[in-house]
Motif scaffolding. Structure first.
Motif, PDB file in Angstrom:
ATOM      1  N   GLY A 140      69.269  -4.909  75.874  1.00  0.00           N
ATOM      2  CA  GLY A 140      68.765  -6.111  76.516  1.00  0.00           C
ATOM      3  C   GLY A 140      68.953  -5.990  78.019  1.00  0.00           C
ATOM      4  N   TRP A 141      67.948  -6.431  78.762  1.00  0.00           N
ATOM      5  CA  TRP A 141      68.000  -6.309  80.228  1.00  0.00           C
ATOM      6  C   TRP A 141      67.939  -7.673  80.877  1.00  0.00           C
ATOM      7  N   GLY A 142      68.730  -7.840  81.922  1.00  0.00           N
ATOM      8  CA  GLY A 142      68.763  -9.102  82.650  1.00  0.00           C
ATOM      9  C   GLY A 142      68.533  -8.901  84.138  1.00  0.00           C
ATOM     10  N   ARG A 143      68.816  -9.940  84.866  1.00  0.00           N
ATOM     11  CA  ARG A 143      68.625  -9.950  86.327  1.00  0.00           C
ATOM     12  C   ARG A 143      69.339  -8.769  86.974  1.00  0.00           C
ATOM     13  N   GLY A 144      68.642  -8.089  87.886  1.00  0.00           N
ATOM     14  CA  GLY A 144      69.234  -6.942  88.563  1.00  0.00           C
ATOM     15  C   GLY A 144      69.444  -5.747  87.656  1.00  0.00           C
ATOM     16  N   SER A 201      72.603  -4.748  81.961  1.00  0.00           N
ATOM     17  CA  SER A 201      72.171  -4.378  80.608  1.00  0.00           C
ATOM     18  C   SER A 201      73.228  -4.706  79.557  1.00  0.00           C
ATOM     19  N   TRP A 202      72.719  -4.958  78.348  1.00  0.00           N
ATOM     20  CA  TRP A 202      73.573  -5.230  77.184  1.00  0.00           C
ATOM     21  C   TRP A 202      73.150  -4.305  76.058  1.00  0.00           C
ATOM     22  N   SER A 203      74.065  -3.468  75.581  1.00  0.00           N
ATOM     23  CA  SER A 203      73.759  -2.602  74.452  1.00  0.00           C
ATOM     24  C   SER A 203      73.849  -3.430  73.183  1.00  0.00           C
ATOM     25  N   ILE A 204      72.692  -3.786  72.641  1.00  0.00           N
ATOM     26  CA  ILE A 204      72.646  -4.693  71.493  1.00  0.00           C
ATOM     27  C   ILE A 204      73.004  -3.957  70.193  1.00  0.00           C
ATOM     28  N   GLU A 205      72.451  -2.742  70.059  1.00  0.00           N
ATOM     29  CA  GLU A 205      72.661  -2.011  68.803  1.00  0.00           C
ATOM     30  C   GLU A 205      72.456  -0.516  69.039  1.00  0.00           C
ATOM     31  N   TYR A 206      73.306   0.283  68.422  1.00  0.00           N
ATOM     32  CA  TYR A 206      73.095   1.736  68.381  1.00  0.00           C
ATOM     33  C   TYR A 206      73.086   2.135  66.923  1.00  0.00           C
ATOM     34  N   LYS A 207      72.040   2.837  66.508  1.00  0.00           N
ATOM     35  CA  LYS A 207      71.857   3.070  65.070  1.00  0.00           C
ATOM     36  C   LYS A 207      71.411   4.507  64.811  1.00  0.00           C
ATOM     37  N   THR A 208      71.883   5.049  63.699  1.00  0.00           N
ATOM     38  CA  THR A 208      71.431   6.354  63.210  1.00  0.00           C
ATOM     39  C   THR A 208      70.728   6.138  61.876  1.00  0.00           C
ATOM     40  N   ILE A 209      69.495   6.641  61.778  1.00  0.00           N
ATOM     41  CA  ILE A 209      68.736   6.552  60.526  1.00  0.00           C
ATOM     42  C   ILE A 209      68.555   7.969  60.002  1.00  0.00           C
ATOM     43  N   TYR A 210      69.222   8.288  58.918  1.00  0.00           N
ATOM     44  CA  TYR A 210      69.154   9.645  58.373  1.00  0.00           C
ATOM     45  C   TYR A 210      67.919   9.815  57.497  1.00  0.00           C
ATOM     46  N   GLY A 211      67.345  11.012  57.562  1.00  0.00           N
ATOM     47  CA  GLY A 211      66.177  11.316  56.752  1.00  0.00           C
ATOM     48  C   GLY A 211      65.369  12.435  57.373  1.00  0.00           C
ATOM     49  N   TYR A 228      65.943   6.914  77.521  1.00  0.00           N
ATOM     50  CA  TYR A 228      64.638   6.489  77.012  1.00  0.00           C
ATOM     51  C   TYR A 228      64.491   4.962  77.054  1.00  0.00           C
ATOM     52  N   ALA A 229      65.581   4.241  76.798  1.00  0.00           N
ATOM     53  CA  ALA A 229      65.522   2.775  76.876  1.00  0.00           C
ATOM     54  C   ALA A 229      65.294   2.318  78.316  1.00  0.00           C
ATOM     55  N   THR A 230      65.867   3.043  79.261  1.00  0.00           N
ATOM     56  CA  THR A 230      65.644   2.745  80.676  1.00  0.00           C
ATOM     57  C   THR A 230      64.192   3.004  81.043  1.00  0.00           C
ATOM     58  N   ALA A 231      63.625   4.072  80.484  1.00  0.00           N
ATOM     59  CA  ALA A 231      62.207   4.370  80.705  1.00  0.00           C
ATOM     60  C   ALA A 231      61.325   3.285  80.093  1.00  0.00           C
ATOM     61  N   ALA A 232      61.735   2.764  78.927  1.00  0.00           N
ATOM     62  CA  ALA A 232      60.968   1.697  78.283  1.00  0.00           C
ATOM     63  C   ALA A 232      60.907   0.463  79.163  1.00  0.00           C
ATOM     64  N   LEU A 233      62.015   0.151  79.844  1.00  0.00           N
ATOM     65  CA  LEU A 233      62.016  -0.972  80.776  1.00  0.00           C
ATOM     66  C   LEU A 233      61.082  -0.683  81.953  1.00  0.00           C
ATOM     67  N   ALA A 234      61.150   0.529  82.491  1.00  0.00           N
ATOM     68  CA  ALA A 234      60.296   0.890  83.623  1.00  0.00           C
ATOM     69  C   ALA A 234      58.817   0.778  83.260  1.00  0.00           C
ATOM     70  N   LEU A 235      58.466   1.131  82.038  1.00  0.00           N
ATOM     71  CA  LEU A 235      57.072   1.057  81.604  1.00  0.00           C
ATOM     72  C   LEU A 235      56.576  -0.384  81.534  1.00  0.00           C
TER      73      LEU A 235
END
Length: 218
Positions: free
Chosen positions: A16-20, A23-33, A189-196
């Motif tokens: 999650g991104w806020g003013r300035g 950032s807040w790391s909401i979730e970190y997840k591993t999906i095996y497969g 990559y999450a930082t890039a997603a915000l930039a996009l």
């Protein structure tokens, strides 16, 4: 969100991104497969389509997602992102070298014929590391859940910048100091997603303040 594709799993972080750009790391997840199978991508879809409840904004969804296409499952990434372009799910590829923008102009010169965005990994890692040093909440500060594992932080700080010499000339490069660095990649990559998104976070903040002051935050 930033999604890193490995041979036997997907790793992702939702931020999650806020003013300035606090950032807040909401979730970190591993999906095996197996990334060559549709089932794993369906599991990813379920994670990326979940909703989050914000005390002011109410229900929130992911606004932007970057999925790394640089591994062994490039075509699967292209297929996944093409079908979800309307949800701003972007295929990206890391590009090393100093001075590159966080996100560059997309190219369709690829086997998927989709918009593929170059991400300046060196530039973005510099930004991430500089923000991890900030100790006061506010602009650029990074929040993490109190129950986040130590292994996560080892992965997040798994690289350092060193000077190497090529033909007698110094060159600064990022190198691994630990085997696993997926958490760092996901944050890049999450930082890039915000930039996009090219979002005016200051305007979003002011809108939220107005909603609170007018009593319309329910």
């Amino acid at each position: 969100a930033g999604v890193d594709v490995q041979d036997d799993r997907l790793e992702l972080e939702i931020v999650g991104w806020g003013r300035g750009e606090e950032s807040w790391s909401i979730e970190y997840k591993t999906i095996y497969g197996d990334p060559s199978t549709a089932g794993l991508w369906m599991e990813l879809d379920a994670v990326l389509q979940q909703k989050f409840v914000h005390p002011i904004h109410g229900e929130m969804i992911l606004r932007s997602v970057c999925v790394d296409s640089g591994g062994h499952y490039t075509q699967q990434v292209y297929n996944y992102c093409r079908a979800r372009a309307g949800r701003r799910v972007f295929a990206i590829k890391g590009v090393g070298g100093e001075g590159k923008p966080i996100v560059g102009r997309p190219s369709k010169n690829n086997i998927g014929k989709i918009n593929l965005f170059p991400v300046g990994t060196d530039t973005t890692k510099e930004l991430v590391y500089s923000r991890l040093k900030i100790e006061t909440e506010g602009e650029g500060y990074c929040h993490f859940p109190s129950d986040r594992s130590e292994e996560y932080f080892r992965m997040l700080t798994a690289e350092k910048k060193v000077t190497k010499y090529f033909k007698g000339r110094p060159k600064r490069e990022w190198v691994k100091i630990r085997t696993r660095n997926e958490a760092l990649d996901c944050r890049v990559y999450a930082t890039a997603a915000l930039a996009l998104l090219n979002l005016n976070l200051e305007a979003v903040y002011k809108q939220a303040q107005n909603r609170v002051s007018s009593g319309t935050d329910n």
